[in-house]
Write an enzyme that holds these catalytic residues in place. Structure first.
Site, PDB file in Angstrom:
ATOM      1  CE  LYS A   1      -4.510  -1.437   1.853  1.00 49.75           C
ATOM      2  NZ  LYS A   1      -5.416  -1.199   2.611  1.00 49.75           N
TER       3      LYS A   1
ATOM      4  CE  LYS B   1      -9.095 -10.312  -2.248  1.00 48.44           C
ATOM      5  NZ  LYS B   1      -8.541  -9.784  -1.243  1.00 48.44           N
TER       6      LYS B   1
ATOM      7  CE  LYS C   1     -13.086  -1.498  -1.654  1.00 49.94           C
ATOM      8  NZ  LYS C   1     -12.933  -1.729  -0.154  1.00 49.94           N
TER       9      LYS C   1
END
Ligand code: TRP
Length: 338
Positions: free
Chosen positions: A118, A201, A204
């Site tokens: 991240k 994966k 969203k």
């Protein structure tokens, strides 16, 4: 084995960062519902304090928290049976997290793959909260003395760190106070993949809405996305092992098995040998049967946000009844006076 001196208690959390997908449902929420019906006391948290480790729009965050709560309940979590609340309403999490910031070592946190992914190349500009994220997660769990934590594979390292923090705290203060929590990882479709690319994966944040089934999709959208899902030209093999190099087909089969509450081998009794012209309508019918009622119930619940806020407030009260005494004991162990 989890420590027997602790009550069997499940804790898990999901970030309210907007947009629940089939991946959240099959990988997490459906298993939460199963655990709620078992031997455990169950606590499920909308981790809004984790969400703000990266930038969030305040109005969107508040709505996403309510939507997550609606998703929990629509899927079968019952606020009478499980404790449902948002993290920021229970200050004991952040208070214990501070203690854990002082237990965990920089080196441990530096090795976390989620931090590395991240923060990327720009660690200097990442928030301190993103770095300390695993200490807050350990506090979420340990402030309830939770013994079991259902999570996806991607959270395994954070659970190991939680055990390391518990063990170091116990060792440094010469106590046997925090349990060594067990991760609970498993199920037929813990990792649901994109409908457009079986190597990614389901997410969203994928720009293509056709790549995912949202928990808010209605029956038509669900059926259409399955009809258009990417596949290959061959029929399904007669057993699961035959899907090894067919990621899209493999994903649809895992989704089918998970929705049907079967293991993949049993699912093959129904679907083995069928072509996609037959299998896709079967999957679409099953998905609509299982998911459309959930999305309808979610939109019904979302029409009354103040009712959701009342549920979150009641859940926070119950959570504090458990967390308060445990935090007090932890503070006393550390040597905080008063
Ligand atoms: N880190 C988890 C995730 O991104 C969310 C989370 C926060 C969590 N606190 C938790 C999960 C405690 C389990 C237990 O999925």
């Amino acid at each position: 084995m989890a420590d027997t001196k602790f009550v069997p208690r499940v804790f898990s959390g999901i970030q309210p960062s907007g947009g629940l997908t089939l991946g959240n449902y099959l990988g997490a929420i459906k298993r939460f519902v199963e655990m709620q019906e078992g031997e455990f006391e169950t606590i499920f948290c909308m981790v809004d304090q984790h969400a703000i480790t990266v930038r969030q729009d305040p109005a969107v965050l508040a709505d996403a928290t309510r939507e997550l709560c609606a998703g929990f309940m629509a899927a079968g979590l019952d606020p009478e049976k499980s404790i449902l609340f948002n993290q920021s309403r229970v200050p004991e999490h952040a208070q214990l997290a501070w203690v854990f910031n002082c237990v965990a070592r920089m080196g441990w946190l530096n090795r976390m793959t989620q931090w590395k992914d991240k923060a990327g190349k720009n660690q200097e500009n990442a928030s301190v909260g993103l770095f300390a994220y695993p200490c807050l997660m350990a506090a979420d769990i340990l402030v309830y003395h939770a013994t079991h934590v259902p999570v996806g594979m991607d959270q395994k390292q954070h659970l190991e760190l939680t055990r390391d923090i518990a063990a170091k705290f116990n060792h440094d203060y010469g106590v046997d106070f925090f349990p060594l929590t067990e991760p609970v990882i498993g199920g037929a479709a813990t990792r649901v993949m994109s409908l457009r690319d079986g190597s990614q994966k389901m997410s969203k944040s994928d720009p293509s809405d056709m790549s995912r089934i949202n928990m808010t999709d209605d029956a038509d959208a669900i059926a259409k996305k399955i009809r258009k899902a990417k596949t290959d030209a061959d029929a399904l093999p007669s057993e699961f092992a035959g899907l090894e190099n067919r990621p899209e087909a493999r994903n649809l089969v895992c989704v089918y098995a998970a929705l049907a509450d079967m293991n993949v081998d049993d699912a093959f009794a129904d679907i083995g040998g069928r072509g996609f012209g037959e299998f896709k309508p079967m999957l679409a019918e099953l998905a609509v049967e299982k998911l459309a009622p959930i999305s309808a119930e979610m939109s019904r619940l979302m029409r009354d946000p103040s009712a959701i806020d009342a549920i979150l407030a009641a859940g926070a009260g119950r959570a504090r009844d458990i967390a308060g005494p445990i935090l007090r004991d932890a503070h006393e162990i550390v040597g905080f006076a008063g």
